[in-house]
Design a protein around this motif. Structure first.
Motif, PDB file in Angstrom:
ATOM      1  N   ARG A 221      78.286 151.260  64.244  1.00  0.00           N
ATOM      2  CA  ARG A 221      78.875 149.935  64.015  1.00  0.00           C
ATOM      3  C   ARG A 221      77.726 148.839  63.852  1.00  0.00           C
ATOM      4  NH1 ARG A 221      82.713 150.583  69.253  1.00  0.00           N
ATOM      5  NH2 ARG A 221      83.370 152.716  68.926  1.00  0.00           N
TER       6      ARG A 221
ATOM      7  N   ALA B   6      88.534 152.846  59.540  1.00  0.00           N
ATOM      8  CA  ALA B   6      87.872 153.114  58.514  1.00  0.00           C
ATOM      9  C   ALA B   6      88.054 152.319  57.169  1.00  0.00           C
ATOM     10  CB  ALA B   6      87.698 154.542  58.202  1.00  0.00           C
TER      11      ALA B   6
ATOM     12  N   HIS C 232      77.500 157.424  54.603  1.00  0.00           N
ATOM     13  CA  HIS C 232      77.862 156.371  55.389  1.00  0.00           C
ATOM     14  C   HIS C 232      79.062 155.675  54.626  1.00  0.00           C
ATOM     15  CE1 HIS C 232      74.515 154.835  53.063  1.00  0.00           C
ATOM     16  NE2 HIS C 232      75.402 153.690  52.882  1.00  0.00           N
TER      17      HIS C 232
ATOM     18  N   HIS D 200      84.656 155.416  64.960  1.00  0.00           N
ATOM     19  CA  HIS D 200      83.909 154.799  64.461  1.00  0.00           C
ATOM     20  C   HIS D 200      82.412 155.058  65.156  1.00  0.00           C
ATOM     21  CE1 HIS D 200      83.118 150.320  63.209  1.00  0.00           C
ATOM     22  NE2 HIS D 200      82.289 151.055  62.608  1.00  0.00           N
TER      23      HIS D 200
ATOM     24  N   ASN E  16      77.778 150.988  58.666  1.00  0.00           N
ATOM     25  CA  ASN E  16      78.920 151.516  59.356  1.00  0.00           C
ATOM     26  C   ASN E  16      79.366 152.957  58.724  1.00  0.00           C
ATOM     27  OD1 ASN E  16      80.373 149.393  61.334  1.00  0.00           O
ATOM     28  ND2 ASN E  16      79.692 148.176  59.345  1.00  0.00           N
ATOM     29  N   LYS E  17      79.789 153.814  59.798  1.00  0.00           N
ATOM     30  CA  LYS E  17      80.135 155.120  59.562  1.00  0.00           C
ATOM     31  C   LYS E  17      81.346 155.594  60.320  1.00  0.00           C
ATOM     32  CE  LYS E  17      78.440 159.875  59.368  1.00  0.00           C
ATOM     33  NZ  LYS E  17      79.510 160.275  58.085  1.00  0.00           N
ATOM     34  N   TRP E  18      82.053 156.373  59.835  1.00  0.00           N
ATOM     35  CA  TRP E  18      83.242 156.874  60.478  1.00  0.00           C
ATOM     36  C   TRP E  18      83.391 158.467  60.373  1.00  0.00           C
ATOM     37  CZ3 TRP E  18      83.458 152.092  58.364  1.00  0.00           C
ATOM     38  CH2 TRP E  18      83.842 151.151  58.829  1.00  0.00           C
TER      39      TRP E  18
ATOM     40  N   ASP F 211      88.828 159.094  62.163  1.00  0.00           N
ATOM     41  CA  ASP F 211      89.152 157.909  62.729  1.00  0.00           C
ATOM     42  C   ASP F 211      88.043 157.303  63.766  1.00  0.00           C
ATOM     43  OD1 ASP F 211      91.458 157.644  61.421  1.00  0.00           O
ATOM     44  OD2 ASP F 211      92.713 158.386  62.884  1.00  0.00           O
TER      45      ASP F 211
ATOM     46  N   ALA G  57      85.539 149.162  67.850  1.00  0.00           N
ATOM     47  CA  ALA G  57      85.654 150.079  66.872  1.00  0.00           C
ATOM     48  C   ALA G  57      86.817 149.543  65.810  1.00  0.00           C
ATOM     49  CB  ALA G  57      86.192 151.180  67.518  1.00  0.00           C
ATOM     50  N   ARG G  58      86.603 149.651  64.645  1.00  0.00           N
ATOM     51  CA  ARG G  58      87.438 149.194  63.552  1.00  0.00           C
ATOM     52  C   ARG G  58      87.923 150.574  62.900  1.00  0.00           C
ATOM     53  NH1 ARG G  58      83.000 145.704  62.653  1.00  0.00           N
ATOM     54  NH2 ARG G  58      82.344 147.235  60.778  1.00  0.00           N
TER      55      ARG G  58
END
Lengths: 391, 256, 389
Positions: free
Chosen positions: B32, C38, B67, B29, B22-24, B27, C35-36
């Protein structure tokens, strides 16, 4: 068959002829202007009883100068005044360039720091000092800071060897004793050895791929060898420590407050411009270059040395040079606080005494012009050499 | 090439293992719950609409992007924050960028030698020999002493491939290698990539060249909105896409 | 993108018939992952502090040291300049506190603004200043129309009006000779004459440097490189001691005027180099297209090339203005009483000895406000140019 008659263009409608006429008129106008100026100048000078020419350079100047790098007294000639002023200009410029570069690079790199606070502080430094006229800064340091220092009797002192007062900064002067020459020799040897080491390390790497820690070895050599010789030969260096005699200090070296104020102001002002140049130079290296370098496994320091710096320097160096030139030209603001630079002693005092305005202003301007043109010529060579080859 | 691919412990260990990635970005995303395993010698094409996270995914594999959740293991080495470990992984993973990213201040030859000199600490002569070998392979050896700015886009991209191969990587990542090229230059780059695939190089390509996918890919992965929507061998992927999104995407890029 | 219908033969839901190549391939289109946020706090105050100041141990140390330096440097400054300062009063006796005594400034504020301009005539300065502010505001607000005419007014109309109004001697206005000018008013005069004079001269020099005529080109190059190679001080010295030698002795040559001529020539060389940068950035095709339309040299330049080139280098022009504005302070050296010189003169007032720090800090602040404002404006323009138009 008859050839069609060649259509003759009237002379005045041909572009080449027009260009010729325009240039001829320009030349004539210029010549007339210069002739008029020379005529007026001759009449005016005659009316004031001033003889033109450079004979005044041999005459006795008759005034003293507070800081001279070569022997100088009131009996010296105006020619010697010129040299003293020039050397003082070069001294403050050299010191200024050194300090401005160090501060400028540090602040420029700090502006790119991931640390928000440090980056903001660096930005505030830049925005503060580059938006205040240099002359205000010089006057501020001189009159508001250095002139507010205590008198010699109440000097601020560090270790009873360094003294700061309204007359300037007084530091111990090194006095070499017999045998100190060995240490100087060792320094020269160390420098040569480092150069040799650099060449050897390069060859070694080309041949075997082994990389020597050149920076560590070099630093160790350049500090260690002279130090070793210095200690081994019995520390042949004495210090002439300044001491208070009556109302003033004797001994040591005095850095006059004019030099300190000018140096501080020039360094800080120019550093704020250099910081911006460094920042934009580093930012001009595309992000993809760093990514590509990391992707082929080059570690951070090699990426910096072999990929980022060479490309950033191409952008930085020309602008940096023009800042150096600005600093040299700006050092002429010395006049405002009486630092005896070329403009102050030659275009100032000497001009007032002799009235040889044309000769003196021309000589002064010629000095700055020569420096500018030589540096620009060197810059053009550099630019041509680092130009990226394109199709 | 195949000889290098076999250097990792044994052929059963996957070359790349991604688990719950998972990477943002702030805010946003971007990736996933990505799970992906690549076996040695496997050739994978990743496609999807722009902004679907496919470039970000392959840039995570050599840690050009950081990540926040999940595990990445490359050639048996588990990726951590440790700089040494990241550099170790990067030495086993070659990467080719959309905009080539050749070093403009170095000649073609020096571009290929720099990592050999400073990472592998090879003698200059040996580094040059390796560089020439790979420049030969991408058929650009005659330009070795020119500078990147003097070459066409296709030539530059071939040099970039040679530069990556000089370190004898076990995996090659391609990040849209042909999308910045003029049409007539795409083929020369694709030919080099196809050749590389035939030799058994493990490859992960983000590309929209569906012809390339059909020719060489073992598996095609379709990504959208930061997740893997569908993955299948090319035959099945193109003839029988399961998801509606895949169908829409394929109709858009193949339909014209 | 065109909306295309999905192929009808395909059913969206597919039985998971064939074995998956990889274990992770179980996803199908209905199981979109939402979407979650972070995992680590990357928003809010804590997240901001963590990512900007305390992301690594080294970063934390740097933050703390910087903070310490900031407190160490700023707190005495704030204490001196604001908290302990004296603000109210008219004489030296009001200076009682430990800190700065701003009474020194407020007591002579009128002189700082108007110099020695006669008190009864100061309304003329006010009118000129108001006109100036209005003109500049009009130019700086993007929405207002008729920019071209305002520019022409600023470059031609305003200087003439200002000259007539300030100098006087006609229309029943008493004459005020320039030796009575001073303070902020003189600083602005020098700056504006410098700006208005150096820009057109710089444009002509830049065009000259690109001219096909060898004599025009080389004269331009020599002129530009000469002024750029010497310090402004020597130029001012030249204007004050050498220039009078070159005109017939009967001609009375105003000291301010001489300085202004020197400043104009000096900065026109810098302006020429900025404009040249803009001219070089215009593609050759523009000039060729203009030639193809049959436009002559001055039309090509005036209608096609210069409007584009000048717009491109507005940030560079503003930066030159800033440098010029800062350097107006140099006129103090040849004995003109600009803002800085007036403040400096105030320091030698025997009633007010010992306020050098207040004086120079105030001068620095005044210049800083003008220069910082201009540099922000130039950055704003740069951003606007970057985002198209």
């Amino acid at each position: 068959m008859s050839t069609p008659p060649i259509e003759r263009t009237p002379l005045w409608r041909r572009p080449a002829f027009r260009a010729l006429i325009i240039q001829a008129l320009l030349l004539a106008g210029l010549a007339a202007l210069i002739a008029m100026m020379i005529g007026n100048a001759l009449t005016n000078l005659e009316a004031r009883g001033i003889t033109t020419g450079f004979d005044f350079l041999g005459e006795r100047a008759g005034f003293s100068i507070p800081q001279t790098l070569i022997d100088y007294s009131g009996d010296s000639s105006y020619a010697r005044t010129f040299v003293v002023g020039l050397l003082n200009t070069l001294l403050v410029s050299g010191l200024g360039i050194l300090a401005a570069t160090l501060i400028g690079f540090a602040v420029g790199i700090a502006r790119l720091s991931p640390n928000w606070l440090l980056a903001r502080l660096a930005a505030a430094f830049v925005e503060t000092f580059r938006n205040i006229p240099l002359l205000v800064q010089i006057l501020f340091w001189y009159f508001a800071v250095l002139q507010a220092l205590p008198s010699p009797r109440q000097s601020m002192s560090l270790l009873e060897a360094f003294f700061l007062n309204v007359r300037g900064l007084i530091v111990p002067a090194p006095v070499p004793e017999p045998g100190f020459g060995l240490t100087q020799l060792a320094l020269v040897v160390a420098i040569l050895a480092v150069v040799a080491l650099g060449i050897y390390a390069r060859r070694l790497q080309q041949r075997t791929g082994k990389a020597l820690p050149v920076y560590w070895l070099g630093s160790a050599l350049i500090i260690g060898l002279p130090l070793l010789v210095f200690v081994a030969s019995g520390i042949p260096l004495a210090w002439d420590v300044p001491s208070l005699k009556g109302f003033n200090f004797s001994g040591g070296i005095t850095v006059i407050p004019e030099l300190m104020a000018l140096w501080l102001a020039l360094s800080i002002y120019t550093a704020s411009f250099i910081a911006e140049i460094v920042r934009s130079g580093i930012q001009s290296v595309p992000k993809g270059q760093i990514e590509a370098s990391r992707a082929i496994g080059l570690p951070g320091n090699i990426t910096l040395r072999k990929v980022v710096i060479p490309q950033a320097m191409r952008v930085i160096v020309p602008q940096l040079t023009s800042q150096y030139l600005n600093l040299i030209k700006n050092s002429s603001l010395a006049t405002a606080i009486g630092y005896p630079d070329l403009v102050a002693v030659f275009a100032g005092t000497s001009l007032n005494q002799t009235g040889q305005a044309i000769e003196i202003i021309a000589m002064t301007m010629a000095v700055y012009l020569t420096i500018s043109l030589v540096v620009s010529a060197l810059m053009n060579v550099y630019n041509a050499r680092t130009l990226l080859k394109e199709r | 090439m195949s000889a290098q691919a076999a250097t990792t412990a044994d052929s059963n260990t996957p070359m790349i293992e991604i688990d719950g990635l998972n990477k943002w970005y702030g805010d946003f995303h971007v990736l996933r719950d990505i799970d992906l395993t690549v076996q040695p010698g496997e050739r994978i094409v990743v496609c999807g609409p722009s902004g679907s996270g496919k470039s970000t995914l392959i840039r995570c594999i050599n840690h050009l992007e950081e990540h926040q959740q999940g595990r990445i293991t490359v050639g048996g080495v588990h990726m951590t924050q440790d700089v040494k470990r990241i550099e170790q992984i990067r030495r086993h993973v070659g990467m080719v960028f959309q905009h080539f990213n050749l070093f403009p201040h170095l000649s073609v030859l020096d571009n290929c030698c720099i990592a050999q000199t400073w990472v592998q600490k090879k003698p200059r002569r040996e580094a040059e020999a390796t560089a020439m070998e790979f420049l030969e392979r991408v058929q650009i050896a005659d330009q070795a002493h020119k500078y990147p700015g003097q070459l066409s886009g296709g030539q530059q991209q071939r040099v970039a491939i040679a530069r990556a191969l000089c370190l004898r990587p076990e995996v090659m990542l391609f990040d849209e290698p042909t999308s910045a090229l003029d049409p007539e230059m795409i083929k020369e780059v694709l030919d080099v990539m196809i050749e590389l695939a035939r030799e058994g190089m493990t490859m992960l390509c983000v590309t929209h060249e569906m012809g390339f996918a059909k020719t060489v890919a073992d598996r095609v992965i379709f990504m959208d909105q930061g997740q893997i929507i569908e993955q299948a061998p090319p035959q099945e992927f193109f003839n029988n896409p399961r998801s509606e999104r895949t169908q829409l995407f394929l109709s858009q890029i193949l339909g014209h | 993108m065109t909306e295309r219908p999905t192929p009808p033969s395909q059913s969206p839901v597919h039985p998971p018939s064939e074995p998956e190549v990889a274990p992770a391939a179980a996803s199908t289109e209905h199981s979109m992952i939402a979407a979650r946020p972070a995992p680590v706090a990357r928003h809010g105050v804590t997240g901001w502090l963590r990512s900007r100041l305390f992301s690594t141990p080294l970063n934390s140390v740097v933050s703390l040291i910087t903070l310490a330096v900031l407190v160490w440097a700023l707190s005495p400054l704030v204490q001196w300049a604001l908290i302990d300062a004296d603000w109210i009063g008219t004489t030296r006796e009001a200076c009682t506190g430990e800190g700065a005594c701003w009474v020194f400034i407020s007591a002579r504020f009128e002189t700082i603004v108007y110099g020695f301009y006669p008190e009864t005539e100061r309304y003329r300065v006010d009118i000129t200043l108001a006109l100036l502010v209005a003109t500049i505001a009009w130019l700086m607000i993007p929405r207002l129309p008729a920019k071209r005419w305002v520019v022409i007014f600023a470059l031609v109309g305003f200087p003439v009006i200002a000259w007539l109004l300030l100098l006087g001697g006609h229309f029943g206005l008493p004459a005020v000779p320039t030796r009575e000018w001073g303070g902020l008013m003189l600083t602005l005069t020098v700056a504006i004459v410098g700006i208005v004079g150096s820009l057109p001269l710089g444009v002509i020099l830049a065009l000259g440097r690109r001219s096909q005529m060898p004599l025009v080109r080389s004269l331009s190059v020599v002129f530009i490189e000469f002024w750029r190679g010497v310090p402004l001080i020597t130029v001012l010295f030249m204007a004050s001691v050498m220039l009078p030698l070159f005109v017939p002795s009967e001609v009375e040559f105003d000291k301010l005027l001489r300085a202004l001529i020197g400043i104009m020539f000096f900065w026109s060389a810098y302006m020429a180099e900025v404009v040249r940068g803009g001219l070089q950035a215009i593609p050759r095709g523009q000039e060729e297209a203009a030639k193809a339309l049959g436009l002559g040299y001055w039309r090509r330049m005036g209608l096609i090339i210069l409007p584009q080139a000048l717009k491109l280098v507005i940030p560079g022009i503003v930066n030159t203005f800033i440098a010029l504005f800062k350097d107006t302070s140099l006129v103090l050296i040849i004995g003109l009483f600009d803002l800085l010189a007036i403040i400096r003169a105030g320091l030698t007032d025997t009633n007010w000895l010992g306020f050098a720090t207040e004086g120079y800090v105030f001068a620095a602040l005044m210049f800083w406000i003008f220069c910082f404002g201009m540099s922000r404006y130039s950055q704003y323009i740069e951003r606007r140019l970057h985002t198209g138009h």
